[in-house]
Scaffold this active site. Structure first.
Site, short mmCIF file in Angstrom:
data_model
loop_
_atom_site.label_atom_id
_atom_site.label_comp_id
_atom_site.label_asym_id
_atom_site.label_seq_id
_atom_site.Cartn_x
_atom_site.Cartn_y
_atom_site.Cartn_z
N GLU A 31 -3.27 77.05 12.35
CA GLU A 31 -2.90 76.14 11.26
C GLU A 31 -3.20 74.69 11.63
OE1 GLU A 31 -2.86 78.16 8.96
OE2 GLU A 31 -0.93 77.90 8.00
N THR B 125 -5.26 70.91 2.34
CA THR B 125 -3.87 70.70 2.76
C THR B 125 -3.68 69.28 3.28
OG1 THR B 125 -3.75 73.01 3.38
CG2 THR B 125 -2.05 71.61 4.26
#
Lengths: 307, 307
Positions: free
Chosen positions: A129, A182
């Site tokens: 991530e 993101t």
């Protein structure tokens, strides 16, 4: 075991009031992955089907996650090949990178005889991530690895709790075909907020957690509310307010941005309502002229599955 | 029924991470109240024993709470006399005003044949809180009326959830004999906070609610943490950090400010630990030379009791 084939589910992070802490796991939306133990030490991504993503281990979220895990084990002797069959589009907001990084560490852990618990694996998957978004967040990899609803109480030290999943709960997700990174979605957030707004939010998240345990769908509906992130991020999503309104009209318990968007999720009691909600979502984007994918899924209480 | 005698329990609001939303009900600490139906319409406070508080109905928290209730019923014919036997000191931080206002509406509701649910009564009791502190908050009257742990999801419209109470949970409360007014304790709070801090807080409150349902005392312990209000308000409380440290050393799951202080509460698993925690708290104030009261109590899952 020399080879393992996995279903790596999509996930919905944040879930309205649970920004950066809540996540849930989807059941019928996800990637597949084949991991093979080989004689050459190290990690090699041999194939990625369905998306144009880097094969170089250090640049691939699955690669870096497994490298972090092997490093923790001081393992320099075992070798793994990974094939990734992507169904989840990167940038869709349903945990594309998390599916790959969580799946990879899950699979390698199985092939190594489970030196780690699924909770332990979260930390390694978070390395993926970090590569994908710049932030080592756990709110997608946690539900992928643990299944159901998860709550990240703390990332340092890591403390993730698996919550109860109401048995009749379904998610509907619509992915308008635009990309929101993101990192970009994070940048537009304000760094400060009013105490009064924060209190409303933690009242809602407390109520949502309670509703999950008591399987109180009405309370779940009342607490699926976000005054902090949704009003800002929804600007990036076409016809967000209209989709939300139509979800409600179609009987959804609530709706919001899936992760950092642009996908919009809705939760419903029962599959029938979830399907009606899908039709309502589609009708909005058909009218606006935005292409989309739609997913309808029971909440997946198991997480990653061995196929 | 013409007359009712009640035990009106003390309560702990906020409970560390649950500022303005969480509360819990004590079992052995509280006031008593006698309410009598009389022929003269209206509400009369005939006696207050133990504290010097206003007898005038409009200036008494019990009085205004019952007036609000009778107004809602358009009841101008019934009359009530209230006697209050105060054991909870006003300004102690364990819900002195809430015990009176919640007790009064509970008792009158009983004498009227229960036109309202206990949840309904919260709104009337909040009128007493408004008189006492300027803010119509529910975080003490809710646990007094519903018992156990309560969560105020919203005050407008009112939405209070009764959570599960772990069976072995005990509270220890020490009240240093100094007065902190709720209004003053509110004024020193900052109106804005960092998003990062807020996320930590709602991770903790979500985890705390989960821990209550799963009766996971270790998780309860990890989540009893407040980075927002406690660091500011604790400045008003003598030797706060030392008391907190000694509670932990004595085996408490966690500790914090009870309501707006100055009382400090600790939660423990089992009565034996709760008693050890009381000794540890007392030792700190004995050394510092501050007078105190100490209460040890099981969490009261019932709330107000008819005697």
């Amino acid at each position: 075991m020399k080879e393992i084939k996995l279903f790596c589910p999509g996930t919905i992070a944040n879930v309205s009031c649970g920004f950066d802490v809540l996540g849930l796991c989807l059941d019928t939306t996800g990637d597949e992955m084949v991991i093979r133990k080989v004689d050459t030490p190290g990690v090699k991504i041999t194939k990625i089907i369905g998306q144009d993503l880097p094969l170089a281990t250090e640049k691939n979220v699955a690669g870096v996650a497994v490298l972090a895990m092997l490093e923790k084990l001081n393992n320099t002797t075992d070798g793994f090949e990974i094939e990734i069959y992507k169904n989840i589009k990167p940038g869709s907001g349903i945990g594309s990178s998390a599916a790959s990084s969580a799946g990879a560490v899950y699979g390698v852990n199985e092939l190594l005889g489970k030196p780690f618990s699924n909770h332990d694996l979260i930390e390694f998957a978070m390395k993926g991530e970090e590569l994908a978004s710049g932030v080592p967040h756990a709110d997608n990899v946690a539900p992928a690895l643990l299944g159901g609803f998860t709550l990240v109480r703390s990332t340092s030290p890591l403390d993730v709790i698996k919550l109860n999943t109401p048995s009749l709960l379904y998610a509907t997700v619509i992915h308008p075909q635009i990309e929101v990174k993101t990192a970009d979605a994070r940048q537009i957030l304000k760094s400060k907020l009013r105490l009064k707004t924060a209190i409303t939010q933690w009242g809602n998240i407390g109520a949502l957690v309670s509703a999950l345990y008591t399987e109180d769908y009405e309370l779940l509906s009342r607490s699926l509310h976000d005054e902090i992130v949704e009003p800002i991020r929804s600007i990036l999503i076409p016809a967000f307010d209209k989709v939300k309104e139509e979800c409600k009209n179609a009987g959804a318990l609530g709706s919001g941005i899936s992760g950092s968007g642009p996908s919009i999720f809705a939760l419903s009691k029962g599959e029938e309502t979830a399907m009606k909600v899908a039709e309502a979502m589609k009708a909005v984007y058909d009218k606006v002229g935005v292409a989309y994918d739609v997913h309808i899924s029971k909440i997946n209480d198991q997480g990653i599955k061995i196929l």
